[in-house]
Design a protein around this motif. Structure first.
Motif, PDB file in Angstrom:
ATOM      1  N   ASP A 141       0.714  -1.132  -0.343  1.00  0.00           N
ATOM      2  CA  ASP A 141       0.176  -0.017   0.309  1.00  0.00           C
ATOM      3  C   ASP A 141       0.783   1.250   0.237  1.00  0.00           C
ATOM      4  OD1 ASP A 141       0.394   0.998   2.560  1.00  0.00           O
ATOM      5  OD2 ASP A 141      -1.402  -0.097   3.533  1.00  0.00           O
ATOM      6  N   ILE A 142       0.501   1.949   0.016  1.00  0.00           N
ATOM      7  CA  ILE A 142       0.976   3.686  -0.131  1.00  0.00           C
ATOM      8  C   ILE A 142       1.975   4.287   1.221  1.00  0.00           C
ATOM      9  CG2 ILE A 142      -1.206   5.096   0.903  1.00  0.00           C
ATOM     10  CD1 ILE A 142       1.770   6.108  -2.269  1.00  0.00           C
ATOM     11  N   PHE A 143       1.699   3.715   2.047  1.00  0.00           N
ATOM     12  CA  PHE A 143       2.477   3.653   3.354  1.00  0.00           C
ATOM     13  C   PHE A 143       3.368   3.381   3.681  1.00  0.00           C
ATOM     14  CE2 PHE A 143      -2.004   4.566   4.830  1.00  0.00           C
ATOM     15  CZ  PHE A 143      -2.422   5.825   4.821  1.00  0.00           C
ATOM     16  N   GLU A 144       2.976   1.941   2.957  1.00  0.00           N
ATOM     17  CA  GLU A 144       4.799   0.547   3.006  1.00  0.00           C
ATOM     18  C   GLU A 144       5.618   1.458   1.964  1.00  0.00           C
ATOM     19  OE1 GLU A 144       2.371  -3.566   3.864  1.00  0.00           O
ATOM     20  OE2 GLU A 144       2.517  -2.501   2.525  1.00  0.00           O
ATOM     21  N   ALA A 145       4.965   1.752   0.890  1.00  0.00           N
ATOM     22  CA  ALA A 145       6.001   2.103  -0.401  1.00  0.00           C
ATOM     23  C   ALA A 145       6.642   3.314  -0.220  1.00  0.00           C
ATOM     24  CB  ALA A 145       5.094   2.794  -1.512  1.00  0.00           C
ATOM     25  N   LEU A 146       6.028   4.268   0.594  1.00  0.00           N
ATOM     26  CA  LEU A 146       6.466   5.998   1.292  1.00  0.00           C
ATOM     27  C   LEU A 146       7.403   5.303   2.666  1.00  0.00           C
ATOM     28  CD1 LEU A 146       3.684   8.350   1.207  1.00  0.00           C
ATOM     29  CD2 LEU A 146       5.553   8.292  -0.727  1.00  0.00           C
ATOM     30  N   ARG A 147       7.406   3.927   3.111  1.00  0.00           N
ATOM     31  CA  ARG A 147       8.239   4.769   4.235  1.00  0.00           C
ATOM     32  C   ARG A 147       9.470   3.815   3.681  1.00  0.00           C
ATOM     33  NH1 ARG A 147       3.689   2.517   7.136  1.00  0.00           N
ATOM     34  NH2 ARG A 147       3.171   4.051   9.032  1.00  0.00           N
ATOM     35  N   LEU A 148       9.451   2.716   2.032  1.00  0.00           N
ATOM     36  CA  LEU A 148      10.758   1.953   2.069  1.00  0.00           C
ATOM     37  C   LEU A 148      11.734   3.043   0.989  1.00  0.00           C
ATOM     38  CD1 LEU A 148       9.446  -0.581  -0.329  1.00  0.00           C
ATOM     39  CD2 LEU A 148      10.434  -0.529   1.331  1.00  0.00           C
ATOM     40  N   SER A 149      11.283   4.139   0.749  1.00  0.00           N
ATOM     41  CA  SER A 149      11.808   5.358  -0.036  1.00  0.00           C
ATOM     42  C   SER A 149      12.711   6.570   1.661  1.00  0.00           C
ATOM     43  CB  SER A 149      10.754   6.764  -0.659  1.00  0.00           C
ATOM     44  OG  SER A 149      12.450   7.423  -0.841  1.00  0.00           O
ATOM     45  N   HIS A 150      11.249   6.343   2.617  1.00  0.00           N
ATOM     46  CA  HIS A 150      12.119   6.831   4.113  1.00  0.00           C
ATOM     47  C   HIS A 150      12.965   6.348   4.457  1.00  0.00           C
ATOM     48  CE1 HIS A 150       7.917   8.669   4.645  1.00  0.00           C
ATOM     49  NE2 HIS A 150       7.970   9.351   3.024  1.00  0.00           N
ATOM     50  N   ASP A 151      13.328   5.476   4.653  1.00  0.00           N
ATOM     51  CA  ASP A 151      14.538   4.659   5.426  1.00  0.00           C
ATOM     52  C   ASP A 151      15.658   4.769   4.000  1.00  0.00           C
ATOM     53  OD1 ASP A 151      13.002   3.456   6.518  1.00  0.00           O
ATOM     54  OD2 ASP A 151      12.410   1.121   5.725  1.00  0.00           O
ATOM     55  N   THR A 152      15.338   4.870   2.819  1.00  0.00           N
ATOM     56  CA  THR A 152      16.634   5.197   2.130  1.00  0.00           C
ATOM     57  C   THR A 152      17.191   6.222   2.884  1.00  0.00           C
ATOM     58  OG1 THR A 152      15.692   3.714   0.398  1.00  0.00           O
ATOM     59  CG2 THR A 152      17.567   4.741  -0.094  1.00  0.00           C
ATOM     60  N   LEU A 178      -2.821   3.457  -4.996  1.00  0.00           N
ATOM     61  CA  LEU A 178      -1.642   4.827  -4.639  1.00  0.00           C
ATOM     62  C   LEU A 178      -0.591   3.675  -4.854  1.00  0.00           C
ATOM     63  CD1 LEU A 178      -3.489   7.366  -3.097  1.00  0.00           C
ATOM     64  CD2 LEU A 178      -3.188   7.250  -5.174  1.00  0.00           C
ATOM     65  N   GLY A 179      -0.157   3.406  -3.378  1.00  0.00           N
ATOM     66  CA  GLY A 179       0.164   2.277  -3.380  1.00  0.00           C
ATOM     67  C   GLY A 179       1.484   1.650  -4.709  1.00  0.00           C
ATOM     68  N   ARG A 180       0.745   1.520  -6.270  1.00  0.00           N
ATOM     69  CA  ARG A 180       1.120   1.093  -6.783  1.00  0.00           C
ATOM     70  C   ARG A 180       1.689   2.207  -8.377  1.00  0.00           C
ATOM     71  NH1 ARG A 180      -3.715  -0.743  -9.517  1.00  0.00           N
ATOM     72  NH2 ARG A 180      -3.637   1.216 -10.204  1.00  0.00           N
ATOM     73  N   ASP A 181       0.475   3.312  -7.926  1.00  0.00           N
ATOM     74  CA  ASP A 181       0.971   4.145  -8.872  1.00  0.00           C
ATOM     75  C   ASP A 181       1.825   4.736  -8.443  1.00  0.00           C
ATOM     76  OD1 ASP A 181      -1.848   3.423 -10.059  1.00  0.00           O
ATOM     77  OD2 ASP A 181      -2.443   4.989  -9.302  1.00  0.00           O
ATOM     78  N   TYR A 182       2.100   4.973  -6.872  1.00  0.00           N
ATOM     79  CA  TYR A 182       3.886   5.778  -6.683  1.00  0.00           C
ATOM     80  C   TYR A 182       4.811   5.025  -6.939  1.00  0.00           C
ATOM     81  CZ  TYR A 182       7.214   6.552  -3.359  1.00  0.00           C
ATOM     82  OH  TYR A 182       8.317   7.261  -2.887  1.00  0.00           O
ATOM     83  N   GLU A 183       4.895   4.016  -6.447  1.00  0.00           N
ATOM     84  CA  GLU A 183       5.654   3.020  -6.760  1.00  0.00           C
ATOM     85  C   GLU A 183       6.512   3.218  -8.662  1.00  0.00           C
ATOM     86  OE1 GLU A 183       8.172   0.162  -5.968  1.00  0.00           O
ATOM     87  OE2 GLU A 183       7.778   1.739  -3.455  1.00  0.00           O
ATOM     88  N   LEU A 219      15.585  12.075  -2.952  1.00  0.00           N
ATOM     89  CA  LEU A 219      14.987  13.311  -2.391  1.00  0.00           C
ATOM     90  C   LEU A 219      13.302  13.147  -3.719  1.00  0.00           C
ATOM     91  CD1 LEU A 219      16.775  15.707   0.187  1.00  0.00           C
ATOM     92  CD2 LEU A 219      14.789  14.377   0.573  1.00  0.00           C
ATOM     93  N   ALA A 220      14.067  13.857  -4.206  1.00  0.00           N
ATOM     94  CA  ALA A 220      13.370  14.734  -5.386  1.00  0.00           C
ATOM     95  C   ALA A 220      12.538  14.023  -6.135  1.00  0.00           C
ATOM     96  CB  ALA A 220      14.679  15.290  -6.472  1.00  0.00           C
ATOM     97  N   ALA A 221      12.781  12.463  -6.669  1.00  0.00           N
ATOM     98  CA  ALA A 221      12.193  11.513  -7.143  1.00  0.00           C
ATOM     99  C   ALA A 221      10.815  11.019  -6.070  1.00  0.00           C
ATOM    100  CB  ALA A 221      12.545   9.868  -7.201  1.00  0.00           C
ATOM    101  N   HIS A 222      11.423  11.022  -4.494  1.00  0.00           N
ATOM    102  CA  HIS A 222      10.573  10.750  -3.936  1.00  0.00           C
ATOM    103  C   HIS A 222       9.399  11.868  -4.181  1.00  0.00           C
ATOM    104  CE1 HIS A 222       8.705   9.400   0.281  1.00  0.00           C
ATOM    105  NE2 HIS A 222       8.467  10.685   0.509  1.00  0.00           N
ATOM    106  N   ALA A 223       9.328  13.260  -3.690  1.00  0.00           N
ATOM    107  CA  ALA A 223       9.191  14.251  -3.767  1.00  0.00           C
ATOM    108  C   ALA A 223       7.823  14.026  -4.873  1.00  0.00           C
ATOM    109  CB  ALA A 223       9.485  15.703  -3.435  1.00  0.00           C
ATOM    110  N   ALA A 224       8.595  13.998  -6.703  1.00  0.00           N
ATOM    111  CA  ALA A 224       7.560  14.456  -6.838  1.00  0.00           C
ATOM    112  C   ALA A 224       6.633  12.880  -6.810  1.00  0.00           C
ATOM    113  CB  ALA A 224       8.433  14.178  -8.455  1.00  0.00           C
TER     114      ALA A 224
END
Length: 155
Positions: free
Chosen positions: A2-13, A132-137, A42-47
Motif C-alpha cells: 500500500d501507499i504507506f509501505e511504499a513511502l516508508r521504503l523511500s523514507h528508510d533509504t 496509490l501504492g502501485r501508482d506511487y511505486e 529526495l527529488a524522485a520521492h517528492a515528485a
C-alpha cells in the motif's frame, strides 16, 4: 504494497543515505556519490509523493492542510539542497548546511509517518491505499531512472 509501505521504503533509504553522508569527510568521492544519490532520492520521492499521495489528500477537507504543509516542506528541502550545491563540499560550512537539510528531512519523515499517515488512513479507502501504492511505486521508479527534470535538486 500500500501507499504507506511504499513511502516508508523511500523514507528508510533517505535516512540511511543522510546518516552515511554524515560519516564521510571533506570532498571525498564517497561523499559526492552519496550526496548525488540522496538528492536524486529526495527529488524522485517528492515528485511521486506529491502526485500520488498529497494530490489525493488535498481533495479532502480533513487532510488538505496537512498535505499542503508536507508539500511546503518539500519546497524547503529543495531550497536547502540548492544552497548546498553552492558550497564547497570540503568546507566546514557544507557539513553544517547538510545537517540542516538532514534535520529538515528527518522532521518531515516523522511528521508524515506519525501524523499524515494516520490522517490519510482515515481519508483513504483500502482500495485507494493499494492503488496509490502501485501508482506511487511506478512513478517513483520512473523518476529514479531520470524521467523527470530535477530542477534545483540537481547539481
Amino acid at each position: 504494497m500500500d501507499i504507506f509501505e511504499a513511502l516508508r521504503l523511500s523514507h528508510d533509504t533517505q535516512r540511511t543515505l543522510a546518516t552515511q553522508i554524515l560519516q564521510t569527510q571533506g570532498a571525498s568521492p564517497e561523499r559526492g556519490g552519496l550526496f548525488r544519490q540522496f538528492k536524486h532520492e529526495l527529488a524522485a520521492h517528492a515528485a511521486a509523493e506529491e502526485r500520488w499521495f498529497y494530490r489525493v489528500l488535498i481533495e479532502s477537507d480533513s487532510s488538505m492542510a496537512q498535505a499542503r504543509h508536507g508539500m511546503a516542506e518539500h519546497h524547503e528541502m529543495d531550497e536547502l539542497v540548492s544552497e548546498l550545491n553552492k558550497i564547497e563540499m570540503s568546507s566546514s560550512g557544507w557539513i553544517a548546511q547538510f545537517q540542516k537539510l538532514r534535520d529538515k528531512v528527518f522532521h518531515h519523515l516523522e511528521d508524515e509517518e506519525h501524523a499524515i499517515f494516520q490522517l490519510a488512513g482515515k481519508v483513504l479507502t483500502g482500495k485507494q491505499k493499494t492503488e496509490l501504492g502501485r501508482d506511487y511505486e511506478t512513478a517513483f521508479a520512473e523518476f529514479r531512472l531520470g524521467a523527470m527534470p530535477m530542477n534545483s535538486a540537481e547539481g
